[in-house]
Structure formats: C-alpha cells, structure tokens
Scaffold this active site. Structure first.
Site, PDB file in Angstrom:
ATOM      1  N   HIS A 287       0.798  -1.233   0.000  1.00 10.58           N
ATOM      2  CA  HIS A 287       0.000   0.000   0.000  1.00 10.58           C
ATOM      3  C   HIS A 287       0.830   1.282   0.000  1.00 10.58           C
ATOM      4  O   HIS A 287       0.545   2.218   0.764  1.00 10.58           O
ATOM      5  CB  HIS A 287      -0.969  -0.024   1.176  1.00 10.58           C
TER       6      HIS A 287
ATOM      7  N   HIS B  26      -9.605   2.067   0.378  1.00 14.27           N
ATOM      8  CA  HIS B  26      -9.546   0.924   1.290  1.00 14.27           C
ATOM      9  C   HIS B  26     -10.611   1.002   2.386  1.00 14.27           C
ATOM     10  O   HIS B  26     -10.314   0.826   3.568  1.00 14.27           O
ATOM     11  CB  HIS B  26      -8.147   0.838   1.900  1.00 14.27           C
TER      12      HIS B  26
ATOM     13  N   GLU C 205     -11.493  -3.736  -2.819  1.00 20.49           N
ATOM     14  CA  GLU C 205     -10.549  -2.735  -3.320  1.00 20.49           C
ATOM     15  C   GLU C 205     -10.380  -2.916  -4.825  1.00 20.49           C
ATOM     16  O   GLU C 205      -9.707  -3.851  -5.269  1.00 20.49           O
ATOM     17  CB  GLU C 205      -9.199  -2.899  -2.605  1.00 20.49           C
TER      18      GLU C 205
HETATM   19  C1  GLA Z   1      -5.148  -5.268   2.148  1.00 20.50           C
HETATM   20  C2  GLA Z   1      -4.248  -6.433   2.135  1.00 20.50           C
HETATM   21  C3  GLA Z   1      -4.382  -7.169   3.400  1.00 20.50           C
HETATM   22  C4  GLA Z   1      -4.100  -6.275   4.578  1.00 20.50           C
HETATM   23  C5  GLA Z   1      -4.985  -5.082   4.527  1.00 20.50           C
HETATM   24  C6  GLA Z   1      -4.638  -4.122   5.619  1.00 20.50           C
HETATM   25  O1  GLA Z   1      -6.451  -5.622   2.004  1.00 20.50           O
HETATM   26  O2  GLA Z   1      -4.464  -7.281   1.049  1.00 20.50           O
HETATM   27  O3  GLA Z   1      -3.510  -8.261   3.418  1.00 20.50           O
HETATM   28  O4  GLA Z   1      -2.769  -5.841   4.535  1.00 20.50           O
HETATM   29  O5  GLA Z   1      -4.897  -4.446   3.291  1.00 20.50           O
HETATM   30  O6  GLA Z   1      -4.492  -4.745   6.841  1.00 20.50           O
END
Ligand code: GLA
Length: 366
Positions: free
Chosen positions: A126, A197, A332
């Site tokens: 991210h 997110h 997402e």
């Molecule tokens: C995304 C990732 C997850 C986790 C979340 C935040 O969805 O794919 O593995 O890292 O973000 O916790």
C-alpha cells in the site's frame, strides 16, 4: 432530437448524476506536524451522507438506509482525527502510489531497479511507510457538490520515480452512488495503482460472514505465503473462490483450502470478467437482516476482496468499540498485486504525457 438538444440532455444528465444536495466542511484537527485537516460532509436529497477527510482522502463515515429506511453507519472508522493518525490498517483511505503488494519491495522499470519500503515482511504494501493514506491532500469543494483531492507525490518519494500528480474526486449522487474518479500524471516513467480501502459492514456491527457476495470473476490470482501472486490466473470453478452466484461470505471461509489458509480467509485479487474498460459491475453485497445492498462498479481490471482477517480487536473504532476479526470487508478495485514484476498482468506503468484514469462507483440500494 437535434444535436444541440442531445448535447444539452447529456450535460443535464451528467449534472444530475453528479449533483449532491450539499457539501459542508469543518475542521478535523491537526496532524502531528501541525498541518490543518478538514472534514467534508456530502449529503444527498435522500439523506444519504458521506464524511471524507483530506487526511489520506479517507471516508470517515457513510450512512445509508436499511429496508425500513433507517439510516445507519456502514463503514469502519474513528470519531476523530486522532484515530486516523495512530497506526491502523488503512481505514477508509486512498491508497497509492502502488496499492497492494510489490514482491521483495523492488521492481525494474526502463532497466533501472527501484527499491520501495519493506513494510509487510519482505514486501511493500500500500505505497510504503508513508503512502497516500497518511498524507494531507489539497481539497477543493466543487460547484457540483463533489470533493476534489489533489496530492503531488514527489520524485523518489517512498522510492517511486517521477513527480506524480494524483487527483481523486468524490461525488455522492441522488441515486445513492458514491462515485470515485481517479486521475494521475507523471513527469518520468513510473508505476501507479490507486484504490480506496474502506471497510464495510452493511449491518453496522457484528461479523460479515452472513453478508452475501457476488463477484463478476471467473478467475483469481492465487498467492504465495507472502500474499504475492504466483502469476497464475486460476479458474474459480470448483473452489471456495467461486462467487459467481450469490454466496454467504462465511459459507466456505473455513474450508480446507490452501489459498484460504495462506490468506487467513479471503485476501485475494479476482480477475474481473469484462470486455473493454467501461464501468462494469464487479461485486454485489447484500446483508439479509437489514436488506442493505452495495454494488461496486469499476473500470479497473481487478478487485481485492479482504475479509478483515488481520483485525483483532486491539483498535477501538467509533464509540470506542473494539474492531474485531472479520467484522468488516474490503472490496478494493485495483490493478493486480505485484504487476510491476508480472509482465503478463495488465500494465501499471504510467508515462509522461499520458493521463491515468479510473472510476469506481459504490451504489447503495435495499
Ligand atoms: C489489504 C491487504 C491485506 C491487509 C490489509 C490491511 O487488504 O491485502 O492483506 O494488509 O490491506 O491490513
């Protein structure tokens, strides 16, 4: 209809689509560095309300009706800025410069090896240590009731090449759609993957295992133990990843399945079934007890469906309530994880002179 009328009708329908009854703003506090942060409330004519802060472009609150018409909160978050400044798993945030994972926190572009922060084991997640979720965006209230957020990610920031200007516009329409338009430009070749997110719970509280999900995807991208795609596009048929027909999220989540074990539940990217790049229905979630329905439309090639497997109650959300495992889900919309290292995946490269554009719409019905 002559051409002028056709054009006017189009403008009118676009304006109606974008019209939010009102947008009001207020102070939301200050970052640790002393930057002022604002919060914007967009309300439509049916009383649906979304609150967005320019800290991380985060959706703080989203209130939509249930089958009786009662408005209720459907996203996880905090009552105040403080919660967002503290460590949290990207609640409501805009994610970039590269959403999801980059394997071994490195990639090669134009024969140059770039290193990005390792903040998820050996991988980068991210956008790195200080991704787009942790920066203050420049806000602008639009005449049509939308909220524009702009962020300039500098050349070399978090290891990424190129000055990358990102514009995200949130609109709330009178037909209960939250529309998110993303645009990005760069002055040097770079990679970009943008998403939001938000963590949804259409019931408002409790686990999300009874939510019923449909995904428009025949295939998904299986992962290794670091949740990096292996490169395979695997058919969902005959696996717990088949959501082509409405299925309760909890129906197969504990199945004896290697991929579910690696993800500690669902934490995978699905390959959306689409022709072309138009806005298409990617996911539909229904919550039987409240009757709330959320449809996700996108122009993106993939969607990460995450069942909040890492939530463990240590973080207290709105009203001081601990945010427990699997009490929220994320959808997402994105390019596939680790695309910079997977030449066969749709490309995430962005070149100077080209504008990246994508749109995602969250449509609430009952
Ligand atoms: C995304 C990732 C997850 C986790 C979340 C935040 O969805 O794919 O593995 O890292 O973000 O916790």
């Amino acid at each position: 209809m002559n051409k002028t009328w056709a054009a006017l009708a189009l403008i009118a329908s676009t304006a109606a689509m974008h019209a939010a009854t009102k947008i009001v703003s207020g102070d939301f506090g200050k970052t640790r560095e002393g930057e002022l942060v604002r919060i914007y409330t967009l309300t439509n004519k049916t009383g649906v309300e979304v609150k967005i802060t320019n800290f991380g472009g985060r959706i703080v609150s989203l209130r939509v009706p249930d089958k009786e018409g009662a408005m209720g909160e459907v996203v996880v978050g905090f009552d105040s800025l403080e919660g967002y400044l503290n460590e949290n798993p990207y609640f409501g945030a805009l994610i970039g410069r590269y959403a999801n994972r980059i394997g071994h926190a490195q990639f090669t572009l134009d024969a140059v090896l770039y290193h990005v922060p390792k903040n998820d084991g050996d991988n980068s997640l991210h956008g790195g240590t200080r991704g787009f979720d942790k920066v203050v965006w420049t806000p602008r209230e639009l005449k049509d009731g939308g909220l524009e957020l702009v962020y300039l990610s500098k050349d070399g920031e978090e290891g990424y090449p190129g000055n990358c200007k990102v514009t995200v516009v949130y609109h709330l329409t009178d037909s209960n759609e939250l529309r998110v338009d993303y645009a990005a430009t760069t002055d040097k070749d770079t990679v970009v993957n943008l998403t939001n997110h938000s963590y949804f719970n259409l019931k408002g509280s409790g686990d999300i295992l009874g939510h019923v999900l449909t995904l428009s995807a025949d295939r998904f991208t299986p992962v290794d133990s670091g949740l990096i795609p292996t490169g395979e596009l695997k058919a969902v048929a005959g696996t717990p990843f088949d959501f082509r027909k409405p299925t309760a999220i909890g129906a197969r989540i504990e199945n004896d399945d290697e991929q579910l074990k690696l993800g500690k539940g669902y934490d995978h990217n699905w390959v959306l079934t689409r022709t072309g790049t138009s806005l298409t229905l990617a996911a539909r979630v229904t919550e039987p007890s409240t009757g709330r329905v959320m449809e996700v439309f996108t122009t993106q090639p993939g969607i990460q469906f995450y069942t909040g497997n890492f939530l463990d109650g240590t973080i207290k959300g709105k009203g001081g309530q601990p945010i427990l495992r699997r009490t929220a889900l994320c959808l997402e919309t994105q390019h596939f994880p680790d695309s910079p290292n997977k030449p066969a995946f749709p490309s995430t490269e962005l070149k100077p002179g080209v504008e990246f554009n994508s749109t995602t719409v969250f449509h609430f019905t009952k």
